[in-house]
Every structure is written in structure tokens, then in C-alpha cells.
Enzyme design. Structure first.
Site, PDB file in Angstrom:
ATOM      1  N   ASP A  16       0.850  -1.184   0.000  1.00 24.00           N
ATOM      2  CA  ASP A  16       0.000   0.000   0.000  1.00 24.00           C
ATOM      3  C   ASP A  16       0.892   1.243   0.000  1.00 24.00           C
ATOM      4  O   ASP A  16       1.610   1.486   0.969  1.00 24.00           O
ATOM      5  CB  ASP A  16      -0.891  -0.042   1.248  1.00 24.00           C
ATOM      6  CG  ASP A  16      -1.822   1.139   1.381  1.00 24.00           C
ATOM      7  OD1 ASP A  16      -1.683   2.128   0.636  1.00 24.00           O
ATOM      8  OD2 ASP A  16      -2.690   1.069   2.269  1.00 24.00           O
ATOM      9  N   ILE A  17       0.860   2.009  -1.059  1.00 20.08           N
ATOM     10  CA  ILE A  17       1.733   3.174  -1.200  1.00 20.08           C
ATOM     11  C   ILE A  17       1.519   4.196  -0.082  1.00 20.08           C
ATOM     12  O   ILE A  17       2.439   4.930   0.276  1.00 20.08           O
ATOM     13  CB  ILE A  17       1.577   3.823  -2.596  1.00 20.08           C
ATOM     14  CG1 ILE A  17       2.782   4.731  -2.924  1.00 20.08           C
ATOM     15  CG2 ILE A  17       0.243   4.554  -2.722  1.00 20.08           C
ATOM     16  CD1 ILE A  17       2.864   5.146  -4.374  1.00 20.08           C
ATOM     17  N   GLY A  38      -9.646   4.421  -6.684  1.00 20.29           N
ATOM     18  CA  GLY A  38      -8.356   3.743  -6.696  1.00 20.29           C
ATOM     19  C   GLY A  38      -7.328   4.370  -5.771  1.00 20.29           C
ATOM     20  O   GLY A  38      -7.636   4.789  -4.657  1.00 20.29           O
ATOM     21  N   VAL A  39      -6.093   4.446  -6.257  1.00 12.51           N
ATOM     22  CA  VAL A  39      -4.991   4.972  -5.441  1.00 12.51           C
ATOM     23  C   VAL A  39      -5.228   6.435  -5.069  1.00 12.51           C
ATOM     24  O   VAL A  39      -4.873   6.875  -3.979  1.00 12.51           O
ATOM     25  CB  VAL A  39      -3.624   4.759  -6.134  1.00 12.51           C
ATOM     26  CG1 VAL A  39      -3.451   5.651  -7.347  1.00 12.51           C
ATOM     27  CG2 VAL A  39      -2.478   4.961  -5.164  1.00 12.51           C
ATOM     28  N   ASP A  40      -5.847   7.193  -5.955  1.00 16.39           N
ATOM     29  CA  ASP A  40      -6.146   8.601  -5.697  1.00 16.39           C
ATOM     30  C   ASP A  40      -7.019   8.740  -4.448  1.00 16.39           C
ATOM     31  O   ASP A  40      -6.706   9.500  -3.526  1.00 16.39           O
ATOM     32  CB  ASP A  40      -6.832   9.200  -6.926  1.00 16.39           C
ATOM     33  CG  ASP A  40      -7.023  10.717  -6.866  1.00 16.39           C
ATOM     34  OD1 ASP A  40      -6.381  11.377  -6.025  1.00 16.39           O
ATOM     35  OD2 ASP A  40      -7.798  11.223  -7.688  1.00 16.39           O
ATOM     36  N   THR A 124      -3.448   2.965 -15.157  1.00 15.05           N
ATOM     37  CA  THR A 124      -3.822   1.597 -15.531  1.00 15.05           C
ATOM     38  C   THR A 124      -5.146   1.146 -14.921  1.00 15.05           C
ATOM     39  O   THR A 124      -5.655   0.090 -15.277  1.00 15.05           O
ATOM     40  CB  THR A 124      -2.728   0.592 -15.120  1.00 15.05           C
ATOM     41  OG1 THR A 124      -2.550   0.649 -13.704  1.00 15.05           O
ATOM     42  CG2 THR A 124      -1.428   0.889 -15.829  1.00 15.05           C
ATOM     43  N   GLY A 125      -5.707   1.929 -14.027  1.00 16.09           N
ATOM     44  CA  GLY A 125      -6.981   1.570 -13.415  1.00 16.09           C
ATOM     45  C   GLY A 125      -8.139   2.094 -14.247  1.00 16.09           C
ATOM     46  O   GLY A 125      -8.353   1.679 -15.385  1.00 16.09           O
TER      47      GLY A 125
END
Length: 180
Positions: A16-17, A38-40, A124-125
Site C-alpha cells: 500500500d503506497i 483507486g490509489v487517488d 492503468t486503473g
């Protein structure tokens, strides 16, 4: 056999970033910079409301560019928000825009004296960039940047799932890169 000096500055991890204690993590952001999926979304949730408040002062960010903010409640000191392209088949300048995300983020890191930067898989998401192509572009753009720059000293490709982790391991495996 001598180790490639660029390869010694690259690493891939699975995780997990938002948990990485580094100089900067990169956010795969949308143009508003105000959070998303997503990551955002994960970065905005983990950083707390201060991140959104600072992002509101930036006026957004065009695709292919990046902006830097503080890290707030994250263990990372900074967040570099890079806006990747939406994939439209590959003939609309997507490769140049994705490559620019990495170069812009690395340039901001260098300018701010950041020694360690961690990247997620950008675009990529929800933006639909093919994962193999995006990985190759990411690694190539970072390697080319590092050839002419002392900072950042370490670049981490942080992959949330096993498939992406394996993809980056494969892309990076040719140069004696640290695989965690």
C-alpha cells in the site's frame, strides 16, 4: 560483473503506497486533484482533509503534468500528483502524456530535494492504459531521467496487487535491481 548504477537506484515492492515513509509518493490523480477512485482516493483518505484543502488552491492539473503538496497524515513528506492519460487506443498521444507524468514527477522531486520517491501504476486503473505498456513506459522514463540526475537517489515502484508486482519485477529484472 559491475552493477548498473541506474539499476541500483530502482526497486519494486508490493504493498500500500500510503504506508511508505519516503520523501514523496506519487498520486495517480485526475485533473481536479480533489480525489477520486483507486490509489487517488486511498491517498486522499489516508492524508486527511488537509490534502484536499491544499489541492483546492492549485487549480487542477493538466494531463501529463504534475503538482506537489505536503503529505499531511501520510508517512511520506510530500505527495506528487501526476495526471495520466485516459487510454483511447494508443493513437491520441497517450504514450507521450504517460511518459511526461513520470518525468514531471521526477523533476519536482529533484527540485524539492526529495531523495526517495514511490510511484504507483499510473493510468492503468479507471483510465484503462494497458498494464504491460504502462509498465514499460514507466520504467524507461525513470531510467532515462536518472541517467542525467542525482536526485531522486531511490525510485520505488509500489504495486498493490501481485500481477502488477510480477510485471514490474519482470521489467526490472534485467539490471540487478533490488526486488523486495
Amino acid at each position: 560483473m559491475a552493477t548498473d548504477p541506474i539499476s541500483s537506484r530502482l526497486r519494486v515492492v508490493r504493498g500500500d503506497i500510503t504506508t511508505l515513509a519516503v520523501g514523496a509518493i506519487v498520486n495517480a490523480a485526475n485533473e481536479s486533484l480533489l480525489g477520486g477512485g483507486g490509489v487517488d482516493g486511498a491517498i486522499h483518505r489516508a492524508a486527511g482533509p488537509g490534502l484536499k484543502q491544499e489541492c483546492q488552491t492549485l487549480g487542477g492539473c493538466p494531463t501529463g503534468q504534475a503538482r506537489i503538496t505536503q503529505g499531511y497524515n501520510l508517512p511520506a513528506r510530500h505527495v506528487i500528483h501526476a495526471v495520466g492519460p485516459r487510454y483511447r487506443g494508443g493513437s491520441s498521444g497517450e504514450e507521450a502524456l504517460l511518459r511526461s507524468c513520470y518525468v514531471e514527477a521526477m523533476t519536482l522531486a529533484e527540485h524539492h530535494g526529495i531523495e526517495t520517491i514511490a510511484f504507483p501504476c499510473i493510468a492503468t486503473g479507471l483510465f484503462g492504459y494497458p498494464k504491460d505498456e504502462a509498465c514499460a513506459i514507466a520504467v524507461d522514463a525513470v531510467r532515462l531521467f536518472l541517467r542525467g540526475h542525482d536526485l531522486p537517489r531511490e525510485v520505488i515502484f509500489c504495486c498493490f496487487d501481485q500481477e502488477d508486482y510480477d510485471r514490474y519485477r519482470e521489467e526490472l529484472s534485467g539490471g540487478g535491481i533490488a526486488l523486495s
